[in-house]
Design an enzyme around this catalytic site. Structure first.
Site, short mmCIF file in Angstrom:
data_model
loop_
_atom_site.label_atom_id
_atom_site.label_comp_id
_atom_site.label_asym_id
_atom_site.label_seq_id
_atom_site.Cartn_x
_atom_site.Cartn_y
_atom_site.Cartn_z
CD GLU A 214 -2.96 0.99 2.42
OE1 GLU A 214 -3.47 2.09 2.67
OE2 GLU A 214 -2.82 0.11 3.24
CG ASP A 239 -4.26 5.22 2.20
OD1 ASP A 239 -5.06 6.03 2.13
OD2 ASP A 239 -3.89 5.06 3.17
CE LYS A 263 -6.91 4.92 5.28
NZ LYS A 263 -5.59 5.25 5.46
#
Length: 371
Positions: A214, A239, A263
């Site tokens: 990630e 991310d 997110k």
């Protein structure tokens, strides 16, 4: 839907254990809770911004400023027929996505309660339960890391995510594979700790057959990630680079990643999260829900969004007692079965605030009335 009153609560809660990444260490979480009132119902939202601008440019303090001075006045002066309207209402304000998501989440919760449906149902979720993984910070010793993984595997967590950085990557991953084999679902999160100068070193990660690595490169990069992905057999997951559906589209078409961590706070709310989910589904790119050390309200929103169909990889939304001695919601989030959390079916987020816990950790409260 007229919003009659908004309460902005500022809390600070100690974490059960220090959480260490390549960015820094956290001993406590400083965060905001939104209470939004309309027609006898109360909607809840949570800001995931950190006290310091390490993960993103936003902080708890900047979120308070943007919420008070700009976003609440925009909400009070607008007509809201559906939570999707909030994105357009907030459009004149650039970025500040975590501040926007806190208020938009409360609108979604309020809307769901007014309509007598769960937040998951309102979002189009289809799952009765979600698979959950666990995120482990950089530990003081490899023995401690291995003990934690052993315990979490025994608890049934479906994915093990470990933080890595230069000097702390090949050895811990090798030790994990040596002890637990290649059968456990393992991924590494670099939090932008590397650059393309580390290409030869990063290629060594392929040997560990990780689910993904990630955000190995810069937090605002897509181009270098595309170069790196061509050199790796391990999928790259983005991310910090993804703040919108447009970002996701560009990253996918450039070949910068094969997986996206979604997110809610980072992308500005549930509406944009849905758009990214749908876009990734069309491109056959899986998504999963990352964690920001949320307290109970943010955790509940994560559970709801993860009920959507293309969340095919276990997220970071673990049980409350993974991070907190006591959470701000009741009941607390628990696993309904090993590695699974039940998706609430009650109206809204499906949890109530634990006012006693909130009072214990409350730093301040402001009330805004729509006259």
């Amino acid at each position: 839907m007229k919003i009659e009153r908004i309460e902005l609560l500022h809390l600070r809660m100690p974490l059960l254990h220090p959480f260490v990444t390549s960015i820094g260490s956290l001993m406590e979480k400083d965060f905001l809770i939104i209470k939004m009132f309309s027609g006898g119902h109360v909607g809840y939202g949570e800001s995931v911004a950190m006290p310091n601008p390490g993960y993103s440019e936003e902080t708890t303090g900047t979120s308070v400023h943007i919420i008070e001075e700009f976003l609440i006045p925009l909400l009070f002066n607008s007509t809201i027929n559906h939570p999707d309207d909030v994105s357009n209402i907030f459009a004149p304000i650039r970025r500040n996505n975590m501040a926007k998501a806190a208020l938009e989440g409360a609108v979604w919760d309020l809307y769901s309660k007014k309509n007598g449906v769960s937040l998951a149902h309102a979002l189009g979720g289809t799952r009765k339960s979600i698979d959950v993984g666990v995120s482990i910070g950089i530990e003081k010793s490899l023995d401690e890391l291995l003990l934690k993984i052993e315990r979490y595997l025994a608890d049934g967590y479906k994915k093990i995510k470990v933080k890595i950085k230069p000097g702390y990557d090949l050895e811990p991953l090798a030790k994990i594979r040596e002890k637990f084999g290649f059968g456990i679902p393992l991924m590494a999160d670099a939090n932008s700790a590397y650059s393309l100068q580390d290409l030869t070193h990063l290629k060594k990660l392929d040997a560990f057959k990780l689910m993904m690595i990630e955000q190995p490169l810069a937090f605002d990069d897509m181009i270098d990630h595309a170069v790196l992905q061509k050199e790796l057999s391990t999928p790259i997951c983005l991310d910090e680079s993804i703040h919108s559906a447009e970002d996701a589209r560009k990253a996918i078409e450039l070949g910068s990643c094969r997986i996206i961590n979604l997110k809610i706070g980072r992308v500005g709310g549930l509406t944009e999260a849905k758009k990214i989910h749908d876009l990734c589904d069309n491109y056959n790119v899986p998504v999963w829900c990352g964690g920001m050390l949320e307290a109970g309200v943010g955790r509940a929103h994560n559970i709801a969004i993860t009920s959507l169909a293309n969340f095919t990889i276990a997220g970071d939304t673990s049980a409350s007692d993974r991070y907190w001695k006591e959470d701000i919601i009741q009941p607390e989030v628990i696993m309904s079965a090993p590695g699974k959390i039940a998706v609430p079916t009650k109206p809204g987020i499906g949890y109530e605030l634990n006012e006693q816990v909130i009072e214990k950790y409350l730093l301040g409260k402001k009330t805004f009335t729509n006259n």
